[in-house]
Design an enzyme around this catalytic site. Structure first.
Site, PDB file in Angstrom:
ATOM      1  CD  GLN A 154       3.451   5.758   2.746  1.00  0.00           C
ATOM      2  OE1 GLN A 154       2.473   5.237   2.239  1.00  0.00           O
ATOM      3  NE2 GLN A 154       4.408   5.039   3.323  1.00  0.00           N
ATOM      4  CB  CYS A 178       5.372   2.108   7.508  1.00  0.00           C
ATOM      5  SG  CYS A 178       4.839   3.634   6.708  1.00  0.00           S
ATOM      6  CG  LEU A 179       6.654   1.082   1.349  1.00  0.00           C
ATOM      7  CD1 LEU A 179       5.916   1.393   0.058  1.00  0.00           C
ATOM      8  CD2 LEU A 179       7.834   0.166   1.063  1.00  0.00           C
ATOM      9  CG  HIS A 188      -0.442   1.111   7.309  1.00  0.00           C
ATOM     10  ND1 HIS A 188       0.508   0.668   8.215  1.00  0.00           N
ATOM     11  CD2 HIS A 188       0.199   1.997   6.517  1.00  0.00           C
ATOM     12  CE1 HIS A 188       1.666   1.270   7.977  1.00  0.00           C
ATOM     13  NE2 HIS A 188       1.509   2.085   6.941  1.00  0.00           N
ATOM     14  CD  GLU A 189      -1.241   2.485   2.716  1.00  0.00           C
ATOM     15  OE1 GLU A 189      -0.878   3.671   2.649  1.00  0.00           O
ATOM     16  OE2 GLU A 189      -0.451   1.555   2.956  1.00  0.00           O
ATOM     17  CG  HIS A 241       0.198   6.565   5.590  1.00  0.00           C
ATOM     18  ND1 HIS A 241       1.307   7.173   6.136  1.00  0.00           N
ATOM     19  CD2 HIS A 241       0.546   5.264   5.399  1.00  0.00           C
ATOM     20  CE1 HIS A 241       2.282   6.274   6.267  1.00  0.00           C
ATOM     21  NE2 HIS A 241       1.850   5.103   5.836  1.00  0.00           N
ATOM     22  N   GLY A 253       0.837  -1.187   0.000  1.00  0.00           N
ATOM     23  CA  GLY A 253       0.000   0.000   0.000  1.00  0.00           C
ATOM     24  C   GLY A 253       0.876   1.242   0.000  1.00  0.00           C
TER      25      GLY A 253
HETATM   26 ZN    ZN Z   1       2.816   3.276   5.808  1.00  0.00          ZN
END
Ligand code: ZN
Length: 202
Positions: A50, A107-108, A149-150, A153, A45
């Site tokens: 991000q 998480c990226l 999670h997204e 964000h 995701g």
């Molecule tokens: Zn993340």
């Protein structure tokens, strides 16, 4: 085009995303680039914050994760989650359902950091797709976790905010180091990004 992914310490990660009023060429191109960037980073995701845009836009793809299954209903019909990816969600509104479940997340924007996070077992989401159609999604399993999670964000909430205080305390020096490196403009690359796939990097 592969975009660079912002890391913890960048203030945009804390910004609430603006509603998207019009799905124009910029939004279509951004979504396509986000999908490409997510795939290149082996993530499941990616949220607009991000990649530096505080907008209500996120992309997901859980089709490569075999050890953590998902279910998906699209507009009330059961569909094969893998065949429905990638998902692009614009202006999502989320409802949580089911029991709380604890699972591993990465998480990226936090290279090489994972945590045990409590999430609702299922979610219902109303959103728009890239064509501007209203869609309703019901998900469970990994996809439900990834959506939560997204959507966090998109509201400036990060997975570390949902860790228990002991876990956060244990990570505190790594988080401070990451924040400092981000402010100095240095990026950390995961040593082996493939390793993180089974751990859910979002
Ligand atoms: Zn993340």
């Amino acid at each position: 085009m592969i975009l660079s992914i912002l890391q913890y310490g960048d203030p945009i990660l804390r910004a609430k995303g603006k509603q998207i009023e019009q799905i124009d060429e910029h939004i279509r191109e951004l979504a396509a680039n986000m999908v490409e960037t997510m795939h290149a980073a082996n993530g499941v995701g990616l949220a607009a914050q991000q990649v530096g845009e505080a907008l209500q836009l996120t992309v997901l793809d859980v089709s490569q994760v075999e050890d953590r299954p998902s279910t998906l209903k699209l507009n009330g019909n059961d569909v094969d989650p893998a065949a429905s990816m990638p998902l692009v969600l614009i202006n999502p509104e989320i409802e949580l359902g089911g029991e709380a479940e604890i699972g591993t997340e990465g998480c990226l924007s936090f290279p090489e950091i994972t945590g045990q996070i409590e999430r609702a077992a299922s979610t219902k989401v109303r959103a728009q797709n890239l064509e501007g159609d209203k869609i309703e999604i019901e998900a469970s399993g990994l996809l439900a976790r990834a959506i939560q999670h997204e959507v966090d964000h998109l509201n400036g909430i990060l997975f570390i905010d949902r860790m228990n205080s002991a876990a956060k305390a244990a990570l505190s020096s790594r988080l401070k180091r990451l924040q400092k490196q981000t402010k100095r403009g240095k990026r950390i690359r995961p040593q082996d990004e493939r390793e993180l796939v089974s751990e859910t990097t979002l």
